[in-house]
Motif scaffolding. Structure first.
Motif, PDB file in Angstrom:
ATOM      1  N   MET A   1       0.847  -1.166   0.000  1.00  0.00           N
ATOM      2  CA  MET A   1       0.000   0.000   0.000  1.00  0.00           C
ATOM      3  C   MET A   1       0.896   1.235   0.000  1.00  0.00           C
ATOM      4  N   THR A   2       0.522   2.193  -0.794  1.00  0.00           N
ATOM      5  CA  THR A   2       1.318   3.416  -0.870  1.00  0.00           C
ATOM      6  C   THR A   2       0.991   4.332   0.311  1.00  0.00           C
ATOM      7  N   PRO A   3       1.886   5.273   0.615  1.00  0.00           N
ATOM      8  CA  PRO A   3       1.583   6.241   1.680  1.00  0.00           C
ATOM      9  C   PRO A   3       0.298   7.034   1.381  1.00  0.00           C
ATOM     10  N   GLU A   4       0.065   7.337   0.121  1.00  0.00           N
ATOM     11  CA  GLU A   4      -1.151   8.066  -0.252  1.00  0.00           C
ATOM     12  C   GLU A   4      -2.401   7.226   0.030  1.00  0.00           C
ATOM     13  N   GLU A   5      -2.321   5.928  -0.273  1.00  0.00           N
ATOM     14  CA  GLU A   5      -3.452   5.042   0.002  1.00  0.00           C
ATOM     15  C   GLU A   5      -3.684   4.920   1.496  1.00  0.00           C
ATOM     16  N   THR A   6      -2.611   4.838   2.261  1.00  0.00           N
ATOM     17  CA  THR A   6      -2.734   4.775   3.715  1.00  0.00           C
ATOM     18  C   THR A   6      -3.417   6.024   4.247  1.00  0.00           C
ATOM     19  N   LYS A   7      -3.036   7.185   3.729  1.00  0.00           N
ATOM     20  CA  LYS A   7      -3.667   8.446   4.152  1.00  0.00           C
ATOM     21  C   LYS A   7      -5.145   8.469   3.772  1.00  0.00           C
ATOM     22  N   GLU A   8      -5.471   7.965   2.600  1.00  0.00           N
ATOM     23  CA  GLU A   8      -6.861   7.932   2.169  1.00  0.00           C
ATOM     24  C   GLU A   8      -7.699   7.028   3.073  1.00  0.00           C
ATOM     25  N   ILE A   9      -7.142   5.871   3.410  1.00  0.00           N
ATOM     26  CA  ILE A   9      -7.837   4.962   4.326  1.00  0.00           C
ATOM     27  C   ILE A   9      -8.041   5.646   5.669  1.00  0.00           C
ATOM     28  N   GLN A  10      -7.012   6.311   6.170  1.00  0.00           N
ATOM     29  CA  GLN A  10      -7.108   6.996   7.455  1.00  0.00           C
ATOM     30  C   GLN A  10      -8.216   8.055   7.428  1.00  0.00           C
ATOM     31  N   LYS A  11      -8.279   8.820   6.346  1.00  0.00           N
ATOM     32  CA  LYS A  11      -9.315   9.855   6.212  1.00  0.00           C
ATOM     33  C   LYS A  11     -10.706   9.223   6.205  1.00  0.00           C
ATOM     34  N   CYS A  12     -10.860   8.144   5.460  1.00  0.00           N
ATOM     35  CA  CYS A  12     -12.152   7.454   5.407  1.00  0.00           C
ATOM     36  C   CYS A  12     -12.533   6.888   6.770  1.00  0.00           C
ATOM     37  N   LEU A  13     -11.558   6.324   7.478  1.00  0.00           N
ATOM     38  CA  LEU A  13     -11.834   5.763   8.799  1.00  0.00           C
ATOM     39  C   LEU A  13     -12.237   6.845   9.789  1.00  0.00           C
ATOM     40  N   GLU A  14     -11.643   8.019   9.674  1.00  0.00           N
ATOM     41  CA  GLU A  14     -12.039   9.135  10.543  1.00  0.00           C
ATOM     42  C   GLU A  14     -13.492   9.530  10.270  1.00  0.00           C
ATOM     43  N   THR A  15     -13.885   9.543   9.005  1.00  0.00           N
ATOM     44  CA  THR A  15     -15.266   9.864   8.651  1.00  0.00           C
ATOM     45  C   THR A  15     -16.217   8.813   9.195  1.00  0.00           C
ATOM     46  N   VAL A  16     -15.895   7.548   8.975  1.00  0.00           N
ATOM     47  CA  VAL A  16     -16.731   6.456   9.471  1.00  0.00           C
ATOM     48  C   VAL A  16     -16.818   6.507  10.996  1.00  0.00           C
ATOM     49  N   SER A  17     -15.689   6.727  11.648  1.00  0.00           N
ATOM     50  CA  SER A  17     -15.670   6.792  13.115  1.00  0.00           C
ATOM     51  C   SER A  17     -16.572   7.899  13.633  1.00  0.00           C
ATOM     52  N   SER A  18     -16.529   9.037  12.977  1.00  0.00           N
ATOM     53  CA  SER A  18     -17.364  10.162  13.380  1.00  0.00           C
ATOM     54  C   SER A  18     -18.848   9.827  13.263  1.00  0.00           C
ATOM     55  N   ILE A  19     -19.212   9.194  12.146  1.00  0.00           N
ATOM     56  CA  ILE A  19     -20.614   8.799  11.943  1.00  0.00           C
ATOM     57  C   ILE A  19     -21.044   7.786  12.991  1.00  0.00           C
ATOM     58  N   SER A  34     -16.601  -0.467  27.528  1.00  0.00           N
ATOM     59  CA  SER A  34     -17.879  -0.309  26.824  1.00  0.00           C
ATOM     60  C   SER A  34     -17.676   0.323  25.444  1.00  0.00           C
ATOM     61  N   ILE A  35     -16.690   1.211  25.317  1.00  0.00           N
ATOM     62  CA  ILE A  35     -16.366   1.786  24.006  1.00  0.00           C
ATOM     63  C   ILE A  35     -15.890   0.680  23.068  1.00  0.00           C
ATOM     64  N   GLU A  36     -15.001  -0.175  23.569  1.00  0.00           N
ATOM     65  CA  GLU A  36     -14.489  -1.270  22.747  1.00  0.00           C
ATOM     66  C   GLU A  36     -15.619  -2.177  22.269  1.00  0.00           C
ATOM     67  N   LEU A  37     -16.544  -2.507  23.164  1.00  0.00           N
ATOM     68  CA  LEU A  37     -17.671  -3.353  22.776  1.00  0.00           C
ATOM     69  C   LEU A  37     -18.572  -2.654  21.757  1.00  0.00           C
ATOM     70  N   ALA A  38     -18.814  -1.364  21.940  1.00  0.00           N
ATOM     71  CA  ALA A  38     -19.653  -0.611  21.009  1.00  0.00           C
ATOM     72  C   ALA A  38     -19.006  -0.556  19.629  1.00  0.00           C
ATOM     73  N   VAL A  39     -17.704  -0.287  19.604  1.00  0.00           N
ATOM     74  CA  VAL A  39     -16.983  -0.228  18.324  1.00  0.00           C
ATOM     75  C   VAL A  39     -17.012  -1.586  17.649  1.00  0.00           C
ATOM     76  N   ARG A  40     -16.715  -2.624  18.401  1.00  0.00           N
ATOM     77  CA  ARG A  40     -16.713  -3.977  17.823  1.00  0.00           C
ATOM     78  C   ARG A  40     -18.088  -4.325  17.259  1.00  0.00           C
ATOM     79  N   ASP A  41     -19.137  -4.004  18.014  1.00  0.00           N
ATOM     80  CA  ASP A  41     -20.491  -4.287  17.557  1.00  0.00           C
ATOM     81  C   ASP A  41     -20.794  -3.554  16.258  1.00  0.00           C
ATOM     82  N   ARG A  42     -20.449  -2.264  16.192  1.00  0.00           N
ATOM     83  CA  ARG A  42     -20.698  -1.470  14.984  1.00  0.00           C
ATOM     84  C   ARG A  42     -19.888  -1.982  13.792  1.00  0.00           C
TER      85      ARG A  42
END
Length: 78
Positions: A1-19, A34-42
């Motif tokens: 994976m390129t550094p650019e792809e890694t950055k893109e994944i990180q940006k997408c994960l931040e968006t998903v995490s926020s939602i 409880s946060i860990e369980l909530a994240v795992r469930d989602r």
């Protein structure tokens, strides 16, 4: 994976995490456990099935190609 792809994944994960955070009840965000369980469930309910569908579709698309084209390029020595 390129550094650019890694950055893109990180940006997408931040968006998903926020939602996911906006749609998680506050009582599930009181401590690390409880946060860990909530994240795992989602992740299991929302994220993993979509990733699975994507990989399944890719596998299906590859199965329609001739055998030498259905493998990754590095397997064919490319």
């Amino acid at each position: 994976m390129t550094p650019e792809e890694t950055k893109e994944i990180q940006k997408c994960l931040e968006t998903v995490s926020s939602i996911l955070l906006q749609n998680t009840p506050s009582e599930q965000l009181k401590d690390f456990g409880s946060i860990e369980l909530a994240v795992r469930d989602r992740v299991l309910k929302e994220v993993a099935p979509e990733i699975g569908k994507f990989f399944k579709q890719q596998q299906s698309d590859r199965s329609r190609l001739p055998p030498e084209k259905s493998r990754p390029a590095w397997v064919n020595g490319e």
